[in-house]
Design an enzyme around this catalytic site. Structure first.
Site, PDB file in Angstrom:
ATOM      1  N   ASP A 616       0.952  -1.185  -0.111  1.00  0.00           N
ATOM      2  CA  ASP A 616      -0.016   0.087  -0.086  1.00  0.00           C
ATOM      3  C   ASP A 616       0.811   1.185  -0.081  1.00  0.00           C
ATOM      4  O   ASP A 616       2.203   1.205   0.250  1.00  0.00           O
ATOM      5  CB  ASP A 616      -0.953  -0.109   1.249  1.00  0.00           C
ATOM      6  CG  ASP A 616      -1.835   1.110   1.221  1.00  0.00           C
ATOM      7  OD1 ASP A 616      -2.308   1.625   0.408  1.00  0.00           O
ATOM      8  OD2 ASP A 616      -2.101   1.682   2.324  1.00  0.00           O
ATOM      9  N   LYS A 617       0.379   2.329  -0.376  1.00  0.00           N
ATOM     10  CA  LYS A 617       1.153   3.592  -0.421  1.00  0.00           C
ATOM     11  C   LYS A 617       0.978   4.440   1.140  1.00  0.00           C
ATOM     12  O   LYS A 617       2.000   4.665   1.651  1.00  0.00           O
ATOM     13  CB  LYS A 617       0.867   4.648  -1.521  1.00  0.00           C
ATOM     14  CG  LYS A 617       1.417   5.616  -1.929  1.00  0.00           C
ATOM     15  CD  LYS A 617       1.019   6.702  -2.666  1.00  0.00           C
ATOM     16  CE  LYS A 617      -0.402   7.471  -2.384  1.00  0.00           C
ATOM     17  NZ  LYS A 617      -0.103   8.192  -0.954  1.00  0.00           N
ATOM     18  N   THR A 618      -0.201   4.873   1.239  1.00  0.00           N
ATOM     19  CA  THR A 618      -0.661   5.833   2.463  1.00  0.00           C
ATOM     20  C   THR A 618      -0.432   5.017   3.604  1.00  0.00           C
ATOM     21  O   THR A 618      -1.094   4.069   3.891  1.00  0.00           O
ATOM     22  CB  THR A 618      -1.944   6.511   2.211  1.00  0.00           C
ATOM     23  OG1 THR A 618      -1.997   7.227   0.857  1.00  0.00           O
ATOM     24  CG2 THR A 618      -2.032   7.520   3.181  1.00  0.00           C
ATOM     25  N   SER A 794     -11.324  14.703  -9.338  1.00  0.00           N
ATOM     26  CA  SER A 794     -10.516  14.062 -10.095  1.00  0.00           C
ATOM     27  C   SER A 794     -10.604  14.481 -11.450  1.00  0.00           C
ATOM     28  O   SER A 794      -9.587  14.316 -12.278  1.00  0.00           O
ATOM     29  CB  SER A 794     -10.599  12.568  -9.725  1.00  0.00           C
ATOM     30  OG  SER A 794     -11.696  11.919 -10.359  1.00  0.00           O
ATOM     31  N   THR A 851       3.264  18.962  -7.597  1.00  0.00           N
ATOM     32  CA  THR A 851       3.160  20.503  -7.895  1.00  0.00           C
ATOM     33  C   THR A 851       1.540  20.990  -8.100  1.00  0.00           C
ATOM     34  O   THR A 851       0.930  19.888  -8.496  1.00  0.00           O
ATOM     35  CB  THR A 851       4.152  20.516  -9.267  1.00  0.00           C
ATOM     36  OG1 THR A 851       3.448  19.857 -10.432  1.00  0.00           O
ATOM     37  CG2 THR A 851       5.327  20.410  -9.233  1.00  0.00           C
ATOM     38  N   ASP A 932      -5.245   5.837  -4.324  1.00  0.00           N
ATOM     39  CA  ASP A 932      -5.112   7.220  -4.315  1.00  0.00           C
ATOM     40  C   ASP A 932      -5.053   7.427  -6.019  1.00  0.00           C
ATOM     41  O   ASP A 932      -4.960   6.486  -6.781  1.00  0.00           O
ATOM     42  CB  ASP A 932      -3.658   7.632  -3.807  1.00  0.00           C
ATOM     43  CG  ASP A 932      -3.770   8.185  -2.519  1.00  0.00           C
ATOM     44  OD1 ASP A 932      -4.905   8.282  -1.865  1.00  0.00           O
ATOM     45  OD2 ASP A 932      -2.619   8.443  -1.901  1.00  0.00           O
TER      46      ASP A 932
END
Length: 1582
Positions: A616-618, A794, A851, A932
């Site tokens: 997983d990322k988060t 999104s 960014t 995400d």
């Protein structure tokens, strides 16, 4: 192509295929900026395709519908998907449910008794595998899945029958019972822990509406046996609920519901019924009295399972209706007023119940929001328990029910919720609320979506109260549907052992058949001596029956060939291994006070064979903390921070001017002090939180302080936009003691970081209400009037706010992705500013930063009024509302002017990039599976160095099956054109970083759904497994599990999943090994995982050290176990040749009992528990050694048969040598007694076999400790001691054996000769293999024992431990050395040096080549432009070659091979003298915080620095001590790059900077850090 694709829309076709070139190859990108831009373009193309399909469907007439129906029918016949459903979400199967509130059920939904026909599951959940009733049968079933246990059961039953002549039938079943009991206890303890957690969740407190009838539930919901036994009658308060209410009754508090005012959110108040309060102080709820909401202690913010909140309300109180409303509430309806809020337990909730949720409480079930305390009917959730994210998710109430404020109002409402059936999709829900208008009586309906649904496990934040309707409970809730059942995992070796057990069983059957047939034949012969000497010995008079009895008797006698003790020993060994893992201090995480916790003990060997990691990322790779690092305003960049991606890129490129993290942190701290000092002099910032300031830039402070600078006005406009353009909520946690301490709660951590950065720079956002947005600008308050908020999503990839400034002007502020903003810039925009800002954002993105572009425009009153009418009409539209709103937004978001750009860093967990690098060097591939968005995942991929700029990155984004197939095939063609056909053999497992062109895939959830269909699954698997990494975005928990299953089953690969949230549970349970990260709140993932620990970086030691050790130990243990039972059992078989195969025991029966129990068990257990082929530090320094586990080279069928045949040979030796000695020799003892009994001969064979078995295990042991010596030698000594002891017991078959045998020299000589001859071939084979054909681990071990590897790793030798050394003086940190030939071999060569290539030749030519030192993982070498640059741990050099040049190893190269003596000796540490400079490059720092510095570069010159320091050393020489450099080392330079570094660049120097270490050196403190400042203007910026 199907019929409905024959005439596709041209525009649609172009959109779908524009990512594939004319040669049908998928186009790729490389840098982070280009990857993000390509993903945005892909999403925009997808949106255009959806819009075109909508338009076509709108204009399609009835004829088209008829054709579509025909196409659908044809597609069904061809088993394809109709076009109208291609892009749609997968259909939800099951029956929709109707939930009635204060309405009678229709006749078709009730039975004859008037009870509801549909029954819903309880809210009680169970993640444990067993219950008290099912434990024994289910656990026995699990255990008898082992083939061996079935065999053991049979061999335990046979001795019960006396006809088979078993010596001790009473003890035959004891080993099996021992295994079953011990394993059952272990499984029970593991499952009991899960059951305790389940019970804690189920007994958590909730508030529901009592004294109110839920018509959806039967009047008596009990099961038949509960009714029979009279248990839990309806209406009875259970013991658990009664205890809860008694505990809370003393609080005596009252619930008061009221909508928010403008000033506070105090809509849930409490009143002490024992005391009257007349205090009218501001901030208290009007008319209710009581304490402030802030004073009420709420539930722990990070608790899961939820604990009982201290803010408890009495169960007999009634709330007060505070205002009138419209909607479903019929105020004309009379109510009896008996409904009240009752405290109950989670498990007592049912579908259709009305629940009350309060701030900081967790949602007990899937609930539709009816109303909230917020004036705008909003509420906010934290989904940390689900996905690890701490940012707030906004939800809103159903409009028709939003006016409810009391229990009476609930009694006045009447509606039915038509809900879809339960399904796994966390991001999709569809329901319809139908009701009759209280005034007109007309039927109305309102759509209910995921925005009105609260999922179980979420936490309510920033919302005083929520009233909701329970829709899904227990196993039907979305999070439980995504979890799946708790699996029963078995290790890979255990599964493969079943094959070996079957082989041994076949061998046993063959032995028994031979014995039975031979015995039957011999027994049938007439006229033999047996008729006289063995009269009456046969069990029956039939030779056939006697043969059958002999078969069963041999089955009992030879049963040890399938060792029951193996499973007992494995359980012991794996318990010891789990203990060692839990006690490893390197995996202890102090903030959580938690060590690595093994929860499943029987799969530790799988840790050494992992090929794919799914993460997983988060919360797993990142901390979910955003930091504002850099910004660009009017073409000027600010921010001195250094990201992990920059550091990793610098390491990969071998930049010696890259400072160590500690040095960078020290310099940033100095610059931060300077920044704060300058800002404090320029203006007053009451809301400043210095510890949270992350935008460190003295130049920014200078420009803000310079009132004559034009840049100052641009900076003010930029940060003013950050303070205004957001949807953040401000909060004062302690308004009394800290009135100027502001915390921000936001929908995303990005927004909170932007607003917090503006606050700390001097532009704090103070408060937002309907009438105004209050901010401060450098100490001066400003108030803006909010006019409209255009939300971010999104699709839009931007958000805008329209406000009226204090001057009365209308301003639109917009922030979003650069590509989106640039499309909407004004035509007369400054092109130079656009280009400069674009370059800055590209540089930020390539540095791993997120960014955003900030822009604005002024609106005229007329323009705004005209647009407002269009926008209001779009908002009120009943069809295509979202599309109409987007069109309206497009009319106002144009003609923008750039203010600047921001760059945020999603902070990684400590050590994540290095951990990923180490795992890659070990041959393990890492995939990211995250919910995400695509751009976020790409940024994190580059930040943690998972995605690199030298990779070919493929973006897969398609919304149709055909487009997905086209892109996947294009990706396969692209890879095939570069790498050729794939090689999927087992010996090619484990990739080598840098050995060939690298590819990566980024795929979104919609495309993945098509890729996982049966038609595309094989293609996607082929594509994904040829890439170094895959990033899957916007995937559901169920999709995560499907991806893991695809790789696990499709490639038969060992997989590991790691996560920290409840949405990771499914993939954790699906993988071979599941790891969960511990959190403050007690992670759901950690509860369901096999291993739980605190940080991602601990995974490297868990796999590369403990996993590799466990795999090696278990593999050797299995092989040695089968060997020692072969030598013992076949010696008995050879004896049958000489006794008519009548199953007579060769050994005295106590030897048979004690052989596996005492005499030979401990050496093998010690081998499995304590053996180490190489040290842990050496294993971490050479992670390439892990690849043998990925390829399964330590436990192969060849190794099994080699040990079996060795045991067969040794059994013949230990039997026939004593047989020949006693046959042809003089068998007389020293006391004159003859050695002729069966006990004499059998004991001799047994002693030889036991000595050979224990010595054999000792030969295979590589890590000899005092304990190993004691166990190996002691086991054989115990056997001799038993002979001595048992000889003095009165026995029929073992009389004075110690006297007869031990005094005879021939006995000892026979035993010695038997052991030597038996073990001689094995010893010779091991010698030849180690000396002439060594494996990598053999070489590393030789370097460790005989070479200077310990010195190079900074480890003291045993003999010199009294001489304390320093780690940073270890030569390997400073001295380069040449790589071996194997490490610069061609790409086709195997990384395993001891193995052979496909052609059968040995690539390393070990017997012919001298040895050179094996390069450790992180060894640093001096740079030289003329030499090839090696990536650390890469087996191939990365050289700059002409186009078309083939990458092959130079035939002239013949490096030495891994000899410790060939490693350069350490040189003395030079002392710095004045005038000692380091040419044009800044010095190398002392040492890395890691064990070794991970990037190597061969030196152009000599590997040895000069013995004496010279005034002008050559550039290749390393500086050993940069902590005390000379003054001249930091002399100003003259060869600055672009624009130079002027003195004004260093105006941010901190005047008060002092450093004791530098002062002792006599330096100018300012100059000591100016030269390497990390400004973007510095020549040596990262």
């Amino acid at each position: 192509m199907p019929a409905f694709r024959r005439n596709p829309d041209p525009e649609d076709t172009d959109d779908e295929t524009d990512t594939v070139d004319p040669e049908l190859r998928l186009r790729t990108v490389r840098t982070a900026a280009s990857t993000i831009a390509e993903s945005i373009r892909a999403e925009e193309r997808a949106e255009r395709r959806k819009t075109m399909r909508k338009k076509r469907s709108f204009f399609r007439g009835r004829g088209d519908k008829k054709r579509a129906a025909q196409a659908a029918q044809a597609a069904k016949a061809q088993d394809t998907t109709p076009p109208s459903e291609v892009a749609a979400a997968p259909p939800v199967t099951g029956l929709r449910r109707n939930i009635y509130v204060n309405m009678p059920l229709p006749p078709d939904e009730v039975n004859r008794e008037g009870e509801p026909i549909v029954r819903y599951v309880r809210n009680k959940v169970r993640t444990s595998k067993y219950t008290v009733i099912t434990f024994i049968p289910k656990n026995l079933y699990e255990q008898f899945r082992r083939v061996a246990n079935l065999y053991f059961l049979a061999t335990a039953i046979l001795p019960v029958f006396p006809i088979f002549g078993a010596a001790s039938p009473q003890t035959a079943a004891l080993p099996l019972l021992f295994i079953l009991v011990i394993t059952g206890i272990k499984d029970g303890v593991e499952d009991y822990r899960r059951a305790v957690l389940d019970e804690e969740v189920n007994n958590s407190a909730a508030t529901k509406l009592g004294e109110w009838k839920n018509v959806n539930q039967p009047s008596d919901p009990r099961k038949w046996f509960e009714k029979l036994l009279g248990l839990n009658p309806p209406g009875k308060v259970t013991k658990g609920v009664r205890k809860l209410r008694e505990r809370e009754a003393a609080e005596g508090k009252q619930i008061v519901l009221s909508k928010d005012g403008d000033e506070s959110r105090t809509s849930l108040s409490t009143k002490d019924t024992h005391h009257d309060s007349h205090d009218g102080e501001e901030g208290y709820f009007a008319g209710a009295g009581g304490r402030r909401l802030d004073d009420i202690q709420s539930m722990d913010e990070h608790s899961y399972p939820p604990n009982v909140s201290i803010d408890i309300q009495g169960s007999t109180s009634t709330s007060v209706k505070s205002r009138s409303s419209t909607g479903v509430v019929d105020y004309r309806k009379r109510v009896n007023g008996t409904a009240r809020w009752d405290r109950t337990l989670w498990k007592k909730l049912e579908v259709g119940d009305i629940v009350l949720l309060r701030d900081n409480e967790q949602v007990p079930a899937d609930v539709v929001v009816l109303c909230t305390s917020d004036a705008d009917n909003m509420c906010y959730l934290e989904t940390k328990n689900l996905d690890g994210e701490t940012n707030l998710k906004p939800r809103k109430s159903v409009r028709a029910t939003s006016s409810i404020t009391s229990e009476d109002d609930i009694e006045r409402i009447s509606f039915v919720l038509d809900s879809e059936p339960p399904h796994q999709n966390l991001y999709l829900y569809h329901g319809v609320l139908r009701y009759n208008d209280p005034v007109t009586g007309a039927q109305k309906q309102e759509s209910v979506t995921i925005n009105e649904l609260l999922l179980r496990g979420c936490t309510v934040r920033n919302t005083a109260w929520i009233i909701g309707l329970v829709v899904f409970t227990g196993a039907d809730s979305k999070i439980m549907l995504n979890g799946g059942d708790t699996p029963s995992k078995r290790s890979k070796i255990e599964k493969e052992t079943n094959f070996n057990v079957i082989v041994n069983f076949v061998v046993l059957i063959v032995m028994c058949l031979i014995s039975a047939i031979a015995n039957g034949v011999l027994d049938g012969q007439a006229g033999t001596s047996a008729n006289f000497f063995e009269d009456g010995a046969d069990p029956t008079g039939s030779s056939v029956v006697n043969a059958i009895v002999t078969f069963a008797s041999c089955l009992i006698a030879f049963q040890n060939i399938v060792p029951v003790s193996l499973y007992i020993s494995i359980e012991i060994v794996k318990t010891i291994q789990a203990f060692f893992i839990s006690q490893d201090v390197d995996m202890y995480y102090k903030p959580f006070d938690a060590a690595c916790s093994p929860k499943t003990w029987n799969i530790s060997d799988d840790l050494g064979q992992i090929e794919y990691i799914f993460s997983d990322k988060t919360g797993t790779l990142t901390q979910n903390i955003m930091e504002f690092q850099k910004c660009s305003v009017r073409g000027v960049t600010y921010g001195e921070g250094v990201t992990e991606a920059q550091r990793g890129q610098a390491k990969r490129q071998g930049k010696v001017d890259a400072l160590e993290p500690e040095e960078q942190d020290r310099r940033l701290k100095v610059m931060k002090g300077k920044t704060l000092d300058l800002m404090s002099r320029a203006f007053k910032n009451r809301y400043l939180q210095p510890e949270k300031l992350t935008l460190i830039s003295p130049k920014l402070a200078e420009d803000l302080a310079d009132k004559s600078s034009e840049q100052r006005s641009h900076l003010i406009a930029f940060f003013r936009a950050l303070a205004i353009c957001h949807s953040v909520l401000s909060d004062r946690p302690d308004s009394t003691n800290k009135p100027f301490h502001l915390d921000y709660k936001a929908e995303s951590p990005d927004e909170a970081a932007l607003v917090a950065a503006a606050r700390d720079v001097g532009f704090p956002f103070v408060h937002k209400s309907k009438d105004g947005i209050d901010i401060e600008v450098m100490g001066q308050p400003e108030r803006y009037t909010p006019l409209e908020l255009l939300e971010f999503n999104s699709t839009r990839k931007r958000m805008s706010v329209i406000v009226r400034n204090p001057q009365g002007q209308i301003v639109l502020y917009c922030k979003g992705a650069d590509s989106v903003i640039y499309e909407r810039l004004a035509a007369d925009h400054d092109p130079e500013l656009k280009e400069k800002t674009s370059k800055d954002m590209e540089a930020f993105a390539n540095s791993g930063l997120r960014t955003l572009c900030i822009a604005y425009r002024y609106l005229t009153e007329q323009e705004y009024m005209e647009w407002q009418r269009i926008y209001d009409a779009a908002c009120n539209s009943t069809t295509d509302r979202d599309e109409q709103i987007d069109k309206a937004n497009e009319k106002i978001e144009h003609s923008l002017y750039i203010l600047g750009a921001t760059a945020l860093e999603d902070k990684l967990q400590e050590g994540v990039p290095d951990a990923i690098e180490t795992l890659h060097n070990a041959g393990i591939k890492l995939w990211i599976l995250t919910g995400d968005k695509v751009q976020t995942a790409i940024e994190i991929g580059f930040s943690c160095n998972l995605l690199k700029s030298d990779m070919e990155i493929m973006i897969l984004s398609a919304d149709t099956h055909h487009a997905a197939q086209l892109q996947i095939e294009g990706g396969l063609n692209k890879i095939a054109s570069v790498l050729g056909p794939p090689s999927l053999g087992p010996q090619k497992r484990g990739f080598v970083p840098g050995a060939q062109a690298a590819f990566a895939i980024v795929i979104d959830g919609d495309t993945l759904r098509h890729a996982l269909t049966p038609q595309l699954k094989p293609l996607f698997l082929d594509l994904a497994t040829q890439c170094e990494t895959v990033v899957c975005c916007r995937v559901s928990p169920a999709q995560k599990a499907l991806v893991v299953k695809l790789v696990k089953e499709g490639r038969n690969a060992m997989t590991l999943s790691i996560g920290d949230g409840a949405n990771d549970v499914a993939m954790i349970q699906e993988a071979n090994v599941g790891c969960g990260l511990l959190g403050y709140e007690g992670s759901q993932a950690a509860m369901s995982a096999d291993y739980a620990f605190g940080q991602f970086r601990f995974l490297t030691k868990l796999l590369i050290v403990h996993g590799r050790w466990s795999y090696q130990r278990i593999a050797d243990m299995h092989s040695n176990f089968f060997y020692k039972n072969m030598i013992w059992t076949f010696a008995m078989f050879w004896f049958l040749i000489f006794n008519s195969f009548d199953a007579t025991y060769l050994y005295q029966y106590t030897f048979i009992l004690l052989y596996n129990l005492v005499f030979t068990s401990l050496p093998v257990i010690a081998l499995g528990a304590f053996d180490q082929d190489i040290n842990a530090r050496a294993a971490m320094a050479f992670p390439q050694l892990y690849v043998r586990g990925i390829r399964g080279l330590e436990y192969t069928k060849l190794k099994f048969w080699a040990f079996m045949l060795d045991g067969l040979y040794q059994s013949a030796v230990v039997f026939f040598i004593p047989f020949l000695v006693w046959t042809f020799g003089l068998a007389v003892s020293w006391n004159g007694k003859t050695i002729e009994s069966l006990a004499d001969f059998g004991t001799t064979v047994a002693v030889a076999a036991i000595f050979a078995a224990n010595t054999f295990v000792g030969m295979n042991t590589t890590y000899w400790t005092v304990l190993t010596w004691i166990i190996v030698i002691g086991s054989s000594f115990v056997m001799l001691l038993w002979i001595v002891i048992y000889s003095f017991f009165e026995s029929n078959d073992f009389v004075d054996e110690v006297v007869v045998l031990c005094g005879n020299g021939m006995f000892w000589l026979t035993v010695l000769m038997s052991v030597v001859i038996a073990l001689g071939p094995r010893f010779v084979a091991k010698f030849i293999a180690k000396v002439y054909y060594p494996l990598d681990k053999d070489i590393v071990r030789e370097m460790w024992v005989k070479g200077d590897l310990k010195d190079r790793l900074g480890i003291q030798h045993r003999k010199s431990r009294n001489n304390k050394g320093r780690l940073e003086q270890a030569p390997m940190f400073h001295h380069p050395h040449a790589r071996s030939e194997s490490e610069i071999s061609t790409y086709q060569q195997d990384i395993e040096l001891g193995g052979l290539t496909a052609g059968g030749s040995n690539p390393s030519s070990l017997s012919a080549s001298p040895r050179t030192p094996l390069t450790p993982v992180h060894e640093a070498q001096s740079p030289a432009a003329e030499q090839p640059s090696y990536d650390h741990l890469s087996p191939t050099p990365r050289e700059t070659r002409p186009a078309g040049d083939q990458r092959t190893t130079s035939p002239s190269f013949r490096g030495s091979y891994y000899s410790a003596s060939a490693i350069p000796m350490s040189s003395p540490e030079p002392s710095l003298q004045p005038g000692y400079t380091l040419s044009q490059d800044p010095p190398m720092s002392t040492v890395s915080p890691n064990p070794v510095t991970p990037f190597a570069h061969p030196s152009q010159g000599s590997l040895h620095p000069p013995p004496q320091p010279q005034p002008s050393p050559p550039p290749e020489t390393f500086e050993m001590h940069v902590r005390q450099p000379s003054d001249e080392l930091y002399s100003p330079r003259t060869d600055h790059t672009h624009g130079g570094v002027s003195e004004s660049s260093y105006m941010t120097a901190y005047d008060g900077f002092t450093d004791d270490h530098l002062q002792q050196s006599g330096h100018d403190p300012e100059g000591s850090w100016r030269e390497s400042t990390y400004s973007t203007y510095s020549a040596h910026a990262l």
